[in-house]
Write a protein that holds these residues in place. Structure first.
Motif, PDB file in Angstrom:
ATOM      1  N   THR A  97       0.871  -1.166   0.000  1.00  0.00           N
ATOM      2  CA  THR A  97       0.000   0.000   0.000  1.00  0.00           C
ATOM      3  C   THR A  97       0.910   1.219   0.000  1.00  0.00           C
ATOM      4  N   GLN A  99       1.250   5.646  -0.493  1.00  0.00           N
ATOM      5  CA  GLN A  99       0.617   6.957  -0.558  1.00  0.00           C
ATOM      6  C   GLN A  99       1.382   7.761  -1.594  1.00  0.00           C
ATOM      7  N   THR A 120      -4.000   7.162  -1.827  1.00  0.00           N
ATOM      8  CA  THR A 120      -3.566   5.851  -1.340  1.00  0.00           C
ATOM      9  C   THR A 120      -3.984   4.787  -2.336  1.00  0.00           C
ATOM     10  N   ALA A 140      -9.424   6.280  -1.771  1.00  0.00           N
ATOM     11  CA  ALA A 140      -8.510   5.143  -1.604  1.00  0.00           C
ATOM     12  C   ALA A 140      -8.784   4.137  -2.715  1.00  0.00           C
TER      13      ALA A 140
END
Length: 148
Positions: A97, A99, A120, A140
């Motif tokens: 994951t 950002q 994200t 997201a």
């Protein structure tokens, strides 16, 4: 073929053969172990942004995105026929994951970061990539990227 000379003591011949066998096993399996831990996916970053002579980049917390360092950010490209759509591809590890944000750099080197919150994304199999707009609040994302 490995040969242990007959002039080595019998006790050492068995030990040397065992060491040689272990070395062959380790060398033979090492590339497979590395491949399993470094499986990556090519992620396409696409953003719509109007610029006035600036260049667009993507930066983020992953090393592949420059670790938030504007000097290490990944440049995006555009053409006369696709402007104001910019794009680039970055190889990211599957399962991570990250950002990220887009930044603009002027011809004089002035850097302007998006003022919206960080974007994200989670990289998983079969991703279509991102479709963002400059300075529009992100959502997201879970991306499915095909490992190559």
């Amino acid at each position: 073929m490995l040969s242990i000379r007959n002039n080595a003591p019998a006790a050492w011949r068995s030990t040397l053969m065992l060491v040689a066998l272990l070395a062959v096993l380790l060398v033979g399996t090492a590339p497979h172990a590395r491949a399993a831990t470094t499986q990556g996916a090519s992620i396409s970053f696409r953003v719509q942004a109007t610029t006035e002579g600036e260049t667009l980049f993507v930066s983020g917390d992953a090393p592949e995105l420059g670790s938030w360092d504007p000097a290490e950010a990944v440049p995006l490209g555009t053409t006369a026929s696709s402007y104001p759509r910019w794009s680039t591809s970055v190889r990211l590890p599957v399962g991570t994951t990250v950002q990220y944000k887009y930044i603009k750099r002027s011809p004089t080197g002035t850097v302007t970061w998006e003022s919206t919150p960080n974007r994200t994304l989670t990289v998983v199999q079969d991703s279509p990539g991102t479709y963002d707009s400059w300075n529009v609040s992100p959502a997201a994302l879970t991306l499915r990227a095909e490992a190559r």
